[in-house]
Scaffold this active site. Sequence first.
Site, PDB file in Angstrom:
ATOM      1  N   SER A  58       0.793  -1.232   0.000  1.00 42.67           N
ATOM      2  CA  SER A  58       0.000   0.000   0.000  1.00 42.67           C
ATOM      3  C   SER A  58       0.825   1.282   0.000  1.00 42.67           C
ATOM      4  O   SER A  58       0.294   2.356  -0.224  1.00 42.67           O
ATOM      5  CB  SER A  58      -0.947   0.022   1.207  1.00 42.67           C
ATOM      6  OG  SER A  58      -0.225  -0.061   2.414  1.00 42.67           O
ATOM      7  N   ASP A 340      -3.378   7.984   8.255  1.00 42.32           N
ATOM      8  CA  ASP A 340      -4.100   7.057   9.114  1.00 42.32           C
ATOM      9  C   ASP A 340      -3.106   6.335  10.020  1.00 42.32           C
ATOM     10  O   ASP A 340      -2.005   6.846  10.243  1.00 42.32           O
ATOM     11  CB  ASP A 340      -4.961   6.088   8.283  1.00 42.32           C
ATOM     12  CG  ASP A 340      -4.129   5.273   7.291  1.00 42.32           C
ATOM     13  OD1 ASP A 340      -2.897   5.167   7.470  1.00 42.32           O
ATOM     14  OD2 ASP A 340      -4.708   4.734   6.326  1.00 42.32           O
ATOM     15  N   HIS A 343      -0.152   5.021   7.206  1.00 40.78           N
ATOM     16  CA  HIS A 343       0.278   5.625   5.948  1.00 40.78           C
ATOM     17  C   HIS A 343       0.443   7.142   6.045  1.00 40.78           C
ATOM     18  O   HIS A 343      -0.376   7.812   6.652  1.00 40.78           O
ATOM     19  CB  HIS A 343      -0.753   5.329   4.856  1.00 40.78           C
ATOM     20  CG  HIS A 343      -1.081   3.881   4.718  1.00 40.78           C
ATOM     21  ND1 HIS A 343      -2.114   3.291   5.411  1.00 40.78           N
ATOM     22  CD2 HIS A 343      -0.512   2.913   3.973  1.00 40.78           C
ATOM     23  CE1 HIS A 343      -2.168   2.000   5.093  1.00 40.78           C
ATOM     24  NE2 HIS A 343      -1.198   1.747   4.225  1.00 40.78           N
TER      25      HIS A 343
END
Length: 367
Positions: A58, A340, A343
């Site tokens: 991610s 978050d 990230h």
Amino acid sequence: MESSNLSIFFFCCIFLISGLIVEAQDSPHHHHHRHRREKEETDDNGFRPTKLFVFGDSYADTGNVRKSLANSWKEPYGTTFPGKPAGRFSDGRILTDYIAKFLGLKSPVAYRWMKLFGGKKLRNGVNFAYGGSGVFDTLANVLPNMTTQIDFLEKLINESVYATLDLHSSVVLISLAGNDYGAYLATGGTIQGLPSFIPLVINQLSINLKRLQKMGATKVIVTALEPLGCLPRFTELSSYQQCNATRNLATNFHNLLLQQTVAKLNNETNSSTFFILDLYNSFNTVLEQKGNPQGDLKFETPLKPCCMGISSEYFCGSVDEKGVKMYTVCNDPKSAFFWDSSHPTEAGWHAVYTTLKSSLGQLFQFS
């Protein structure tokens, strides 16, 4: 709680527990045409890549994970760029976008969306990264691991969508941000067992790197592990005031083995194919200085995320059964390093990028 398709963040990025099976990738429609030889673009200052191929998780994924599985397709993700949720695990641009910018390329299209372009060769390369994945299968085995991601590229080469020459003149970016360790700990592994598991991860990564080189890659950037102990999920216990030293010790061991492996690979092939992008020190520099060295980006509480669930059972992007938001968002994402629990924000990635530009410039010998 959310539906059974809820994506649960365990460690660094996302791990998806669901009964769903990963969609079969549509075979790109291709035409048997003769490829023009794309010679490696060089000038007096060095290598000029023509494409970017991306693998990993991610920190690099720009839209491969299915919409039904990932919070990255839910509000408030993507509010800064492109203005709506678009599959990036941030409010805006991420590492892939900044590396592409440095190379003078547009950010490559996510592999899953190639069919929208008829499965044809894409000028700027392809992004094969899937949020939540690792070098091994991660939780519930619903995401393609790095070996499978490389299989996707090999499939395109076998179908003559791309050629070995394309890899000669391209850059490969590999992001490995810790999902293998998250899956290990979530399935009964212990912190004490990490020193035995970490070498297995590095060994599999080494196999992947060798394979990419054999396929024709000449410039491969692989990320060092970011300071895992500084992720908000681990700093929450200290009210976002200090990093978890134990987690960072494990991170340092991973990075030491990675350095040794990359040096060995380059030595064995008498080349400088492989290059480590030092996310560990770049993250630490920004977090310690509460901004980037240039001073144009400031993060007053850098360990605190901008977007978070209203309680421990919720995450950024969570809603209840009535569709009510179960998260809060800071007033200005540009003032936060983390978006978050795992990230960075676009501003955070921008700050990291500014600390990495000089080393990237040394690698490619152009600015």
